[in-house]
Design an enzyme around this catalytic site. Sequence first.
Site, PDB file in Angstrom:
ATOM      1  N   LYS A  13       2.567   5.903  -6.069  1.00 32.14           N
ATOM      2  CA  LYS A  13       3.311   5.139  -4.912  1.00 32.14           C
ATOM      3  C   LYS A  13       2.414   3.742  -4.963  1.00 32.14           C
ATOM      4  O   LYS A  13       3.249   2.872  -4.927  1.00 32.14           O
ATOM      5  CB  LYS A  13       3.201   5.782  -3.636  1.00 32.14           C
ATOM      6  CG  LYS A  13       3.906   6.933  -3.541  1.00 32.14           C
ATOM      7  CD  LYS A  13       4.115   7.355  -2.156  1.00 32.14           C
ATOM      8  CE  LYS A  13       2.682   7.779  -1.406  1.00 32.14           C
ATOM      9  NZ  LYS A  13       1.924   8.676  -1.766  1.00 32.14           N
ATOM     10  N   ARG A  88       5.390  10.313   7.005  1.00 37.51           N
ATOM     11  CA  ARG A  88       4.773  11.719   6.460  1.00 37.51           C
ATOM     12  C   ARG A  88       5.093  12.956   7.184  1.00 37.51           C
ATOM     13  O   ARG A  88       4.918  14.103   6.666  1.00 37.51           O
ATOM     14  CB  ARG A  88       3.270  11.551   6.538  1.00 37.51           C
ATOM     15  CG  ARG A  88       2.583  10.677   5.692  1.00 37.51           C
ATOM     16  CD  ARG A  88       2.379  11.309   4.135  1.00 37.51           C
ATOM     17  NE  ARG A  88       1.012  11.335   3.561  1.00 37.51           N
ATOM     18  CZ  ARG A  88       0.378  10.168   3.236  1.00 37.51           C
ATOM     19  NH1 ARG A  88       0.860   8.927   3.046  1.00 37.51           N
ATOM     20  NH2 ARG A  88      -0.840  10.507   2.955  1.00 37.51           N
ATOM     21  N   ARG A 127      -9.991   9.221  -9.617  1.00 43.65           N
ATOM     22  CA  ARG A 127     -10.023   8.146  -9.044  1.00 43.65           C
ATOM     23  C   ARG A 127     -11.286   7.668  -8.076  1.00 43.65           C
ATOM     24  O   ARG A 127     -11.622   6.718  -7.769  1.00 43.65           O
ATOM     25  CB  ARG A 127      -8.939   8.384  -7.928  1.00 43.65           C
ATOM     26  CG  ARG A 127      -8.203   6.939  -7.502  1.00 43.65           C
ATOM     27  CD  ARG A 127      -6.851   7.267  -7.034  1.00 43.65           C
ATOM     28  NE  ARG A 127      -6.789   7.853  -5.723  1.00 43.65           N
ATOM     29  CZ  ARG A 127      -5.960   7.934  -4.858  1.00 43.65           C
ATOM     30  NH1 ARG A 127      -4.661   7.469  -5.190  1.00 43.65           N
ATOM     31  NH2 ARG A 127      -5.784   8.830  -3.819  1.00 43.65           N
ATOM     32  N   ARG A 129     -12.191   8.453  -4.878  1.00 43.35           N
ATOM     33  CA  ARG A 129     -12.439   8.010  -3.426  1.00 43.35           C
ATOM     34  C   ARG A 129     -12.877   9.139  -2.686  1.00 43.35           C
ATOM     35  O   ARG A 129     -12.920  10.275  -3.051  1.00 43.35           O
ATOM     36  CB  ARG A 129     -10.783   7.756  -2.931  1.00 43.35           C
ATOM     37  CG  ARG A 129     -10.626   6.363  -2.575  1.00 43.35           C
ATOM     38  CD  ARG A 129      -9.032   6.136  -2.224  1.00 43.35           C
ATOM     39  NE  ARG A 129      -8.403   6.958  -1.562  1.00 43.35           N
ATOM     40  CZ  ARG A 129      -7.205   7.010  -1.262  1.00 43.35           C
ATOM     41  NH1 ARG A 129      -6.481   6.072  -1.917  1.00 43.35           N
ATOM     42  NH2 ARG A 129      -6.654   7.987  -0.784  1.00 43.35           N
ATOM     43  N   ARG A 140      -4.943  18.203   0.956  1.00 42.57           N
ATOM     44  CA  ARG A 140      -4.071  16.792   0.831  1.00 42.57           C
ATOM     45  C   ARG A 140      -2.646  17.151   0.312  1.00 42.57           C
ATOM     46  O   ARG A 140      -1.338  16.850   0.731  1.00 42.57           O
ATOM     47  CB  ARG A 140      -4.420  15.482   0.297  1.00 42.57           C
ATOM     48  CG  ARG A 140      -5.554  14.856   1.105  1.00 42.57           C
ATOM     49  CD  ARG A 140      -6.346  14.023   0.511  1.00 42.57           C
ATOM     50  NE  ARG A 140      -5.464  12.722   0.137  1.00 42.57           N
ATOM     51  CZ  ARG A 140      -5.735  11.999  -1.159  1.00 42.57           C
ATOM     52  NH1 ARG A 140      -6.630  12.283  -1.778  1.00 42.57           N
ATOM     53  NH2 ARG A 140      -5.033  10.910  -1.193  1.00 42.57           N
TER      54      ARG A 140
HETATM   55  P1  AMP Z   1      -2.698   7.820   1.433  1.00 44.70           P
HETATM   56  O1  AMP Z   1      -3.645   6.502   0.877  1.00 44.70           O
HETATM   57  O2  AMP Z   1      -1.135   7.262   1.942  1.00 44.70           O
HETATM   58  O3  AMP Z   1      -2.603   8.937   0.569  1.00 44.70           O
HETATM   59  O4  AMP Z   1      -3.272   8.058   2.560  1.00 44.70           O
HETATM   60  C1  AMP Z   1      -4.518   8.442   2.865  1.00 44.70           C
HETATM   61  C2  AMP Z   1      -4.733   9.584   3.976  1.00 44.70           C
HETATM   62  O5  AMP Z   1      -4.385   8.870   5.467  1.00 44.70           O
HETATM   63  C3  AMP Z   1      -3.902  10.817   4.069  1.00 44.70           C
HETATM   64  O6  AMP Z   1      -4.409  11.670   3.385  1.00 44.70           O
HETATM   65  C4  AMP Z   1      -3.778  10.936   5.624  1.00 44.70           C
HETATM   66  O7  AMP Z   1      -4.982  11.559   6.103  1.00 44.70           O
HETATM   67  C5  AMP Z   1      -3.714   9.267   6.187  1.00 44.70           C
HETATM   68  N1  AMP Z   1      -2.437   9.099   6.276  1.00 44.70           N
HETATM   69  C6  AMP Z   1      -2.015   8.007   5.550  1.00 44.70           C
HETATM   70  N2  AMP Z   1      -0.517   7.555   6.088  1.00 44.70           N
HETATM   71  C7  AMP Z   1      -0.399   8.734   6.884  1.00 44.70           C
HETATM   72  C8  AMP Z   1       0.891   9.021   7.758  1.00 44.70           C
HETATM   73  N3  AMP Z   1       1.910   8.325   7.777  1.00 44.70           N
HETATM   74  N4  AMP Z   1       0.759  10.012   8.694  1.00 44.70           N
HETATM   75  C9  AMP Z   1      -0.290  10.547   8.618  1.00 44.70           C
HETATM   76  N5  AMP Z   1      -1.576  10.327   8.243  1.00 44.70           N
HETATM   77  C10 AMP Z   1      -1.438   9.398   7.233  1.00 44.70           C
END
Ligand code: AMP
Length: 184
Positions: A13, A88, A127, A129, A140
């Site tokens: 994404k 999400r 990756r 992180r 996740r």
């Molecule tokens: P991402 O980089 O989008 O995968 O986000 C990293 C982490 O941030 C996720 O694993 C969630 O813990 C948190 N996170 C990001 N966006 C959201 C969202 N819209 N709702 C809830 N948690 C989020």
Amino acid sequence: MRMVFLGPPGAGKGTQSARLVRDLSIPQISTGEMLRQAMADNSPLGDVAREYIRKGQLVPDGVILDMIRERLVKDDCEAGCIFDGFPRTVAQAQALDRLMRERGDRVSLVLELVVNPETLVERLQGRGREDDQIDVIRKRLQAYEDQTRPVADYYDRAGLLRSIDGLGQPDEVYARIRQAIAEI
Ligand code: AMP
């Protein structure tokens, strides 16, 4: 154009929406990036987020929605935006619908990048992180299946969902995305 970009962690994404930002000249709203920034700044929001992200859990809807409300009123979002990693949960999707309605606006397209779980694990492990450790990765991916898959169904019922095969070279995937956008 208001676009929602869905897809499990590691689906690509971030990479793909960066290209869209460049080509469509609209900003990307990535809640994950915003949370990572807040954590780097050690802000109160960052401290809250860290507790969840560390465990591979979603940050509570209320926290995310406050962030989105604040972001959407900025001038650069007026002509459109790409939501990356948001909504999400179905509750977030419903709240976004309400927010859009209040503004006389709407979500125009939802893209879901589809990649098989084995490939996702491989990509995420490479990756490096903090939240990319194997047990956190699995949590996740599970959170995606349990909480975010229903969001795809929600948009599918509204006739907005397009699923995109996320396997292959980034250029190939991007071509599929442009095709889906051209079709609306
Ligand atoms: P991402 O980089 O989008 O995968 O986000 C990293 C982490 O941030 C996720 O694993 C969630 O813990 C948190 N996170 C990001 N966006 C959201 C969202 N819209 N709702 C809830 N948690 C989020």
